[in-house]
Design a protein around this motif. Structure first.
Motif, PDB file in Angstrom:
ATOM      1  N   VAL A 210      50.062   6.270 -61.824  1.00 44.93           N
ATOM      2  CA  VAL A 210      49.474   6.613 -60.525  1.00 44.93           C
ATOM      3  C   VAL A 210      50.565   7.041 -59.559  1.00 44.93           C
ATOM      4  O   VAL A 210      51.612   6.394 -59.460  1.00 44.93           O
ATOM      5  N   LEU A 211      50.299   8.104 -58.822  1.00 45.35           N
ATOM      6  CA  LEU A 211      51.167   8.560 -57.743  1.00 45.35           C
ATOM      7  C   LEU A 211      50.422   8.439 -56.425  1.00 45.35           C
ATOM      8  O   LEU A 211      49.271   8.863 -56.313  1.00 45.35           O
ATOM      9  N   ASP A 212      51.083   7.850 -55.421  1.00 48.34           N
ATOM     10  CA  ASP A 212      50.576   7.877 -54.049  1.00 48.34           C
ATOM     11  C   ASP A 212      51.642   8.540 -53.190  1.00 48.34           C
ATOM     12  O   ASP A 212      52.642   7.915 -52.833  1.00 48.34           O
ATOM     13  N   PRO A 213      51.470   9.817 -52.849  1.00 51.11           N
ATOM     14  CA  PRO A 213      52.497  10.543 -52.092  1.00 51.11           C
ATOM     15  C   PRO A 213      52.526  10.216 -50.605  1.00 51.11           C
ATOM     16  O   PRO A 213      53.409  10.682 -49.903  1.00 51.11           O
ATOM     17  N   PHE A 214      51.572   9.416 -50.137  1.00 47.59           N
ATOM     18  CA  PHE A 214      51.532   8.984 -48.734  1.00 47.59           C
ATOM     19  C   PHE A 214      51.229   7.488 -48.733  1.00 47.59           C
ATOM     20  O   PHE A 214      50.169   7.054 -48.288  1.00 47.59           O
TER      21      PHE A 214
ATOM     22  N   GLU B 223      45.969  14.405 -62.810  1.00 44.69           N
ATOM     23  CA  GLU B 223      44.799  14.849 -63.580  1.00 44.69           C
ATOM     24  C   GLU B 223      43.517  14.439 -62.855  1.00 44.69           C
ATOM     25  O   GLU B 223      42.582  15.220 -62.729  1.00 44.69           O
ATOM     26  N   ARG B 224      43.491  13.187 -62.380  1.00 49.15           N
ATOM     27  CA  ARG B 224      42.377  12.716 -61.555  1.00 49.15           C
ATOM     28  C   ARG B 224      42.889  12.580 -60.131  1.00 49.15           C
ATOM     29  O   ARG B 224      43.965  12.013 -59.914  1.00 49.15           O
TER      30      ARG B 224
ATOM     31  N   GLN C 285      53.707  15.267 -64.040  1.00 51.21           N
ATOM     32  CA  GLN C 285      52.285  14.980 -63.927  1.00 51.21           C
ATOM     33  C   GLN C 285      51.991  13.484 -64.035  1.00 51.21           C
ATOM     34  O   GLN C 285      52.708  12.747 -64.714  1.00 51.21           O
ATOM     35  N   PHE C 286      50.919  13.086 -63.389  1.00 54.08           N
ATOM     36  CA  PHE C 286      50.448  11.710 -63.431  1.00 54.08           C
ATOM     37  C   PHE C 286      48.990  11.705 -63.870  1.00 54.08           C
ATOM     38  O   PHE C 286      48.263  12.684 -63.692  1.00 54.08           O
ATOM     39  N   GLU C 287      48.581  10.583 -64.419  1.00 53.81           N
ATOM     40  CA  GLU C 287      47.176  10.469 -64.809  1.00 53.81           C
ATOM     41  C   GLU C 287      46.269  10.525 -63.580  1.00 53.81           C
ATOM     42  O   GLU C 287      45.158  11.046 -63.648  1.00 53.81           O
ATOM     43  N   ALA C 288      46.762   9.974 -62.462  1.00 50.90           N
ATOM     44  CA  ALA C 288      45.938  10.006 -61.249  1.00 50.90           C
ATOM     45  C   ALA C 288      46.811  10.044 -60.005  1.00 50.90           C
ATOM     46  O   ALA C 288      47.921   9.495 -59.990  1.00 50.90           O
ATOM     47  N   ILE C 289      46.306  10.699 -58.987  1.00 51.13           N
ATOM     48  CA  ILE C 289      46.846  10.590 -57.634  1.00 51.13           C
ATOM     49  C   ILE C 289      45.791   9.877 -56.801  1.00 51.13           C
ATOM     50  O   ILE C 289      44.637  10.317 -56.724  1.00 51.13           O
ATOM     51  N   ILE C 290      46.179   8.750 -56.216  1.00 52.89           N
ATOM     52  CA  ILE C 290      45.312   7.973 -55.332  1.00 52.89           C
ATOM     53  C   ILE C 290      46.035   7.899 -53.997  1.00 52.89           C
ATOM     54  O   ILE C 290      47.118   7.299 -53.908  1.00 52.89           O
ATOM     55  N   THR C 291      45.478   8.486 -52.946  1.00 53.20           N
ATOM     56  CA  THR C 291      46.246   8.554 -51.708  1.00 53.20           C
ATOM     57  C   THR C 291      45.346   8.596 -50.479  1.00 53.20           C
ATOM     58  O   THR C 291      44.132   8.828 -50.574  1.00 53.20           O
TER      59      THR C 291
END
Length: 220
Positions: A159-163, A76-77, A28-34
């Motif tokens: 933060v995770l950006d999967p793209f 989470e966000r 898990q990450f605090e946020a995914i921004i993508t």
């Protein structure tokens, strides 16, 4: 399955591969921004200026991404630019990027879906102001817009950006001090993102920034 992985710095890790395969192993990450592909075929029709810069027609954004909701649940966000092209839950927390200099052939704004129960917000930022930072990705988001997006997401620590495309979210995270994990399926854009984020990591810091938190990494 193994993927190409680069550890660019403590707390900055990027993968070259399919996000649908990689994300389940990351926790898990605090946020995914993508900003995933959204099926409008823009890359298949380079503009006159893109053709002059050497941009060739590509097909990676001819279709939307399957399984996007399963990817987003690892944050989470959740903030998903182009979310209006996907079947995501109703939200009142939309974000908008208003483009005052958009030509008639392009949309005058772009929308980001969020899972936040909050007031909608917008940023106005010209397309032309982004010219100096362009690195060759046909749908590159302005760094100012992504830095603002991080602020709207509460300045998350991980933060995770999967793209990740050209790595704009990674650059914004380095500037904010957030730990970043990025995934890109196209090798040439992965390499471009690595160079761009590495350049940002080498940039002198004028002010003290919060320490970068560690990113949970996959077992390869």
């Amino acid at each position: 399955m193994t993927w190409r992985v680069e550890h660019l710095a403590e707390g900055v890790t990027v993968y070259c591969g399919d996000a649908r395969d990689i994300v389940p192993s990351l926790g898990q990450f605090e946020a995914i921004i993508t900003d995933p592909p959204y099926g409008i075929g823009f890359a298949a029709q380079p503009t006159k200026w893109q053709r002059r810069a050497g941009q060739k027609a590509e097909a990676w954004d001819d279709l939307t991404v399957t399984g996007l909701a399963d990817i987003l649940k690892h944050g989470e966000r959740q903030v998903c630019w182009s979310g209006n092209y996907y079947s995501l839950p109703p939200s009142r927390g939309w974000l908008a990027w208003v483009k005052p200099d958009a030509p008639p052939s392009m949309a005058s704004l772009e929308l980001a879906w969020t899972n936040q129960n909050r007031n909608a917000r917008q940023i106005t930022h010209s397309i032309g102001a982004t010219n100096a930072e362009r690195v060759g990705h046909p749908t590159q988001k302005p760094l100012a817009v992504i830095c603002w997006t991080l602020e709207q997401a509460g300045n998350p620590a991980t933060v995770l950006d999967p793209f990740m495309g050209s790595g704009t979210t990674g650059v914004a995270c380095v500037r904010s001090g957030a730990a970043f994990c990025g995934i890109e399926i196209e090798p040439k854009y992965f390499d471009l993102a690595c160079r761009r984020i590495a350049d940002e990591l080498r940039r002198p810091r004028l002010f003290s920034e919060r320490p970068v938190a560690p990113v949970q990494e996959a077992l390869l």
